[in-house]
Enzyme design. Structure first.
Site, PDB file in Angstrom:
ATOM      1  N   ALA A  76       0.933  -0.921  -0.036  1.00 40.63           N
ATOM      2  CA  ALA A  76      -0.046   0.348  -0.037  1.00 40.63           C
ATOM      3  C   ALA A  76       1.019   1.368  -0.148  1.00 40.63           C
ATOM      4  CB  ALA A  76      -1.011   0.312   1.464  1.00 40.63           C
ATOM      5  N   GLY A 120       2.499   4.757   0.728  1.00 44.38           N
ATOM      6  CA  GLY A 120       2.538   5.572   2.449  1.00 44.38           C
ATOM      7  C   GLY A 120       3.882   5.516   2.601  1.00 44.38           C
ATOM      8  N   LEU A 158       5.242   0.388  11.599  1.00 45.30           N
ATOM      9  CA  LEU A 158       6.856  -0.530  12.578  1.00 45.30           C
ATOM     10  C   LEU A 158       5.707  -1.340  12.706  1.00 45.30           C
ATOM     11  CD1 LEU A 158       7.973   2.399  14.675  1.00 45.30           C
ATOM     12  CD2 LEU A 158       9.054   1.552  12.334  1.00 45.30           C
ATOM     13  N   ASP A 164     -13.434   0.932  10.572  1.00 43.08           N
ATOM     14  CA  ASP A 164     -14.056  -0.724  11.354  1.00 43.08           C
ATOM     15  C   ASP A 164     -13.133  -1.603  10.718  1.00 43.08           C
ATOM     16  OD1 ASP A 164     -15.100  -3.002  13.016  1.00 43.08           O
ATOM     17  OD2 ASP A 164     -16.786  -2.643  11.295  1.00 43.08           O
TER      18      ASP A 164
END
Length: 572
Positions: free
Chosen positions: A318, A320, A324, A374
């Protein structure tokens, strides 16, 4: 199969459907109680009921599996037994008003017995037992209202049907507000062309609000027709707004909201009606919004398989900054991200794998107030190897190998979370040039932090990379490994020093937090920091957080309006 095994298959199938029916009665009893809790203003009890309802499924599933183990030695049964049991169960579902939920319950039983290693349509409902045609039970879930009368008479007839055991604050004023709002929304010609007003029979309760949800049908268009209701401090009912825009209703049904309580015996028809109102919502999202989150997972998986068949792009990491704790990847053409707990965490993360799972459970059981995404937990989730990029496979093996099982043509992920895809806030702020959108995003970031805190959750790691922004411009938090209850942190003033990082050398307890340091960490660039301080500088003061602690310690339940505040009616 001999007669004895056939009889055992029949008994086992009946046992499963009986446990499902018992579970749904329990679910419905809690859901029906929502109206009384709303009428009496029992907000703490409302939160407790929401938590209890989430636990029903697992408890009922455990009971069913335990009874099956008492009935037979399941691991000695051949595949023909399970295939026969599914056939018997399918016959039991004929005419069942919650057949689709009962299929998911059956799948959960099989999944629990075989530890999710037997995903086969011969023994499970990988595909639904039948195609449900929306509309066949429509009259069982809606009320239709006379459109030949005046607008005011129509509203009066609505409130003769939707009655609550609490007096109105000002009934005539509310009728005036509703009539004025509709006449502003529709021209005289449109009002004259209305062919039907259909409203779902159950009131939708959530938090401190209730919603009457329906639609206005005209020859050329159909509009949502939603009446939000609230209880004032003097314990009187008032109409808060009239919503007729799909965008507003979409936010009300947002994926960062807690589940509604809407009592119905026909959930498939209810979800189908909502799908017509919200065509941009996935069907599984609507089931989840109704509290049927397990069936929502089933519908998601079916939708996901269908999407794989109709697409050809590859899974990849993804966009970004890499997390961590979680390895996150996605399929660019599909609207979710997949999150796997890494095998090893960075030195700065003094937590365990079980701690991370516990934090995700905490969010599931909390009021997410429209600010926490969610997440949905899966085990032994299968992906076709041919759709995974070599780079992603290498990164998965390097970060979370213990969660992976490779077969000849599949990757099986032992444990993962699935979450709605958003644009990471740090990427949004790097790429956006519109100053108004930047200001809105920073303001939303501050509101998000504040509202999560008032829901009794301290976000912990508040770096802006841990927040996402939706297509509606709403900021949502999605990194849960460092969250905790507000009472579990000690908010302190920063000792005087010329070095803002000198705190590292001073006496600090593990639960100490210094809000004055937040300006150095939440957002990076100086203009963003200054904007956040201007809009929400109070979150950088320990007094602010101590005050929120006092509010949450008193158990005060907050209400955050899930639609544009400008839509709210004036109440003199």
């Amino acid at each position: 199969m001999n007669v004895g095994e056939h009889d055992l298959a029949r008994k086992t199938a009946f046992l499963i459907i009986s446990n499902f029916d018992k579970s749904y009665r329990w679910f419905s009893r809690i859901t029906r109680g929502a109206q009384q809790r709303f009428e009496q203003g029992l907000w703490k009890e409302t939160q407790s009921a929401s938590k209890e309802r989430i636990t029903i499924y697992e408890q009922s599933l455990s009971d069913a599996v335990a009874e099956i183990y008492q009935l037979t030695d399941v691991h000695k049964m051949e595949d023909t037994f399970w295939s026969e049991m599914k056939k018997v169960y399918t016959r039991l579902l004929e005419g069942h008003p919650q057949f689709e939920l009962a299929e998911t319950f059956y799948n959960s039983v099989i999944g629990r017995i075989f530890k999710h290693r037997k995903i086969d349509n011969c023994v499970m409902f990988v595909l639904p037992s039948r195609c449900y045609l929306p509309g066949q039970d429509r009259q069982k879930v809606i009320h239709s209202f006379d459109v030949t009368t005046t607008v005011r008479q129509m509203y009066e007839s609505i409130f003769r049907v939707y009655r609550y055991n609490v007096p109105f604050e000002d009934y005539q004023r509310d009728l005036d507000n509703l009539e004025t709002a509709l006449r502003k929304r529709l021209t005289r010609e449109q009002l004259a062309s209305v062919t039907a007003v259909e409203i779902l029979q159950p009131t939708f309760f959530r938090g401190k609000a209730a919603y009457i949800i329906g639609r206005i049908c005209m020859p050329d268009e159909t509009l949502p027709f939603v009446i939000p209701l609230r209880i004032n401090d003097q314990h009187a009912l008032f109409v808060d707004a009239l919503l007729t825009d799909r965008k507003d209703l979409s936010v009300v049904f947002g994926f960062a909201r807690s589940y509604f309580m809407a009592d119905t015996q026909y959930p498939a028809e209810l979800a189908a009606f909502l799908q017509e109102l919200l065509p941009n919502k996935k069907h599984f999202e609507l089931y989840m919004a109704l509290g049927h989150y397990k069936h929502g997972k089933t519908v998601f998986y079916r939708n996901f398989l269908q999407h794989l068949d109709q697409s050809d792009d590859h899974f990849e990491a993804a966009p970004g900054i890499r997390g961590l704790v979680m390895m996150v990847f996605h399929l660019p053409s599909y609207g979710v991200v997949f999150k796997i707990i890494k095998d090893e965490f960075a030195e700065s993360k003094k937590i365990t794998r079980e701690h991370v799972k516990d934090r995700y459970r905490l969010v599931k059981m909390s009021d997410r107030v429209g600010r926490m995404a969610d997440t949905h937990e899966y085990v032994n989730f299968r992906l076709p190897l041919s759709r995974l990029s070599p780079e992603l496979i290498s990164e998965l093996e390097a970060t979370c190998a213990s969660s992976l099982v490779f077969t000849e043509d599949e990757l099986i992920i032992r444990h993962l979370y699935i979450e709605r895809k958003m644009t990471p806030l740090n990427l949004f702020l790097e790429q956006e040039t519109d100053e108004n959108k930047i200001k809105n995003a920073i303001n939303e970031l501050g509101l998000c932090i504040k509202q999560i805190a008032l829901a009794n959750i301290f976000p912990g790691d508040m770096l802006h990379k841990n927040f996402g922004i939706t297509r509606h411009g709403r900021v949502i938090f999605y990194d849960y490994d460092e969250i905790c209850l507000m009472s579990e942190r000690n908010f302190r003033s920063l000792p005087q020093s010329d070095d803002p990082y000198a705190i590292d050398t001073m006496s600090v307890a593990p639960n100490d937090v210094f809000p004055e340091q937040f300006e150095h960490f939440i957002v990076g660039k100086k203009p963003f920091k200054q904007l956040l301080k201007t809009l929400h500088g109070d979150i950088m003061s320990p007094d602010y957080w101590k005050n929120v602690q006092q509010i949450t310690a008193r158990g005060e339940v907050q209400n955050f309006t899930p639609y544009n505040p400008a839509m709210r009616f004036e109440r003199k």
